[in-house]
Design a protein around this motif. Structure first.
Motif, short mmCIF file in Angstrom:
data_model
loop_
_atom_site.label_atom_id
_atom_site.label_comp_id
_atom_site.label_asym_id
_atom_site.label_seq_id
_atom_site.Cartn_x
_atom_site.Cartn_y
_atom_site.Cartn_z
N GLY A 16 0.85 -1.19 0.00
CA GLY A 16 0.00 0.00 0.00
C GLY A 16 0.88 1.24 0.00
N GLY A 17 0.42 2.31 0.60
CA GLY A 17 1.21 3.52 0.72
C GLY A 17 1.01 4.47 -0.45
N THR A 18 1.99 5.37 -0.60
CA THR A 18 1.89 6.39 -1.65
C THR A 18 3.22 6.53 -2.39
OG1 THR A 18 2.56 8.17 -0.14
CG2 THR A 18 0.19 7.75 -0.37
N TYR A 57 8.69 5.82 -2.94
CA TYR A 57 7.63 5.05 -2.29
C TYR A 57 7.71 5.28 -0.79
CZ TYR A 57 5.17 0.98 -0.42
OH TYR A 57 4.34 0.15 0.30
N SER A 58 6.57 5.60 -0.19
CA SER A 58 6.52 5.95 1.24
C SER A 58 6.72 4.76 2.17
CB SER A 58 5.16 6.58 1.56
OG SER A 58 4.12 5.61 1.37
N GLY A 60 4.75 1.05 3.63
CA GLY A 60 3.44 0.76 4.16
C GLY A 60 3.59 -0.32 5.23
N THR A 61 2.51 -0.71 5.82
CA THR A 61 2.56 -1.72 6.86
C THR A 61 3.21 -2.99 6.32
OG1 THR A 61 0.54 -0.82 7.81
CG2 THR A 61 1.21 -3.00 8.56
#
Length: 189
Positions: A16-18, A57-58, A60-61
């Motif tokens: 996920g993420g941004t 890319y940030s 994600g979990t």
């Protein structure tokens, strides 16, 4: 000035993420959510030259952040758009063999430079005439009788496309001899 799509792919696809796109160190737009392993941003560059674009890319979990390799986008200035022109011929409908007539062409838009070449069928009439204030004129004397299909062809120039006028038929007639007869001489007895 032209919109392009910047795309990034994140592996594994379930991350996920941004994604934040950058032009060198400057962020491009807002972060874009990653969907099915990808993110796309539509962007319009406003300056010509090479642009070093990266996608960050940030994370994600359960997934670590990452940065793409640099992709260079070469942006060029748009080419000037050539303006379409129209050429209109003005000429008399009739002429007399051996008598001069004026052939005129109007080129629009009037700021177009270049030259106009007049034609009698496929034969050039004289030399090309420079266009001045949207017009060009030529004085011509037809040496044969009959129908002459005359056109004016504009050369075009930087920023302006060439164009041709519609053909205009000039009917050239024979010059008439005054008096209309031959004198007769005779003797009287």
């Amino acid at each position: 000035g032209q919109s392009v799509s910047l795309s990034a792919t994140v592996n594994p696809a379930e991350a996920g993420g941004t994604i934040q796109f950058f032009d060198s160190m400057t962020p491009i737009g807002a972060p874009v959510p990653v969907t099915a392993g990808g993110a796309t941003l539509s962007h319009t560059f406003t300056a010509a030259g090479p642009h070093a674009v990266t996608a960050v890319y940030s994370g994600g979990t359960g997934f670590l952040a990452s940065t793409s390799n640099v992709g260079v986008v070469n942006v060029t200035d748009p080419a000037p758009t050539d303006v379409a022109t129209t050429t209109t011929l003005t000429a008399p409908a009739t002429a007399t063999e051996g008598t001069s007539v004026t052939l005129s062409a109007a080129v629009a838009p009037a700021q177009a430079g270049g030259t106009v070449q007049f034609f009698d069928g496929a034969t050039a009439i004289g030399a090309p005439v420079s266009v001045s204030a949207g017009g060009a004129s030529l004085t011509h004397t037809f040496t044969t009788t009959g129908a002459h299909s005359v056109t004016a062809v504009y050369s075009g120039e930087t920023g302006f496309l060439g164009s041709s006028s519609a053909a205009r038929v000039i009917t050239v007639s024979d010059s008439e001899t005054p008096g209309g007869g031959t004198p007769s001489f005779g003797s009287s007895n």
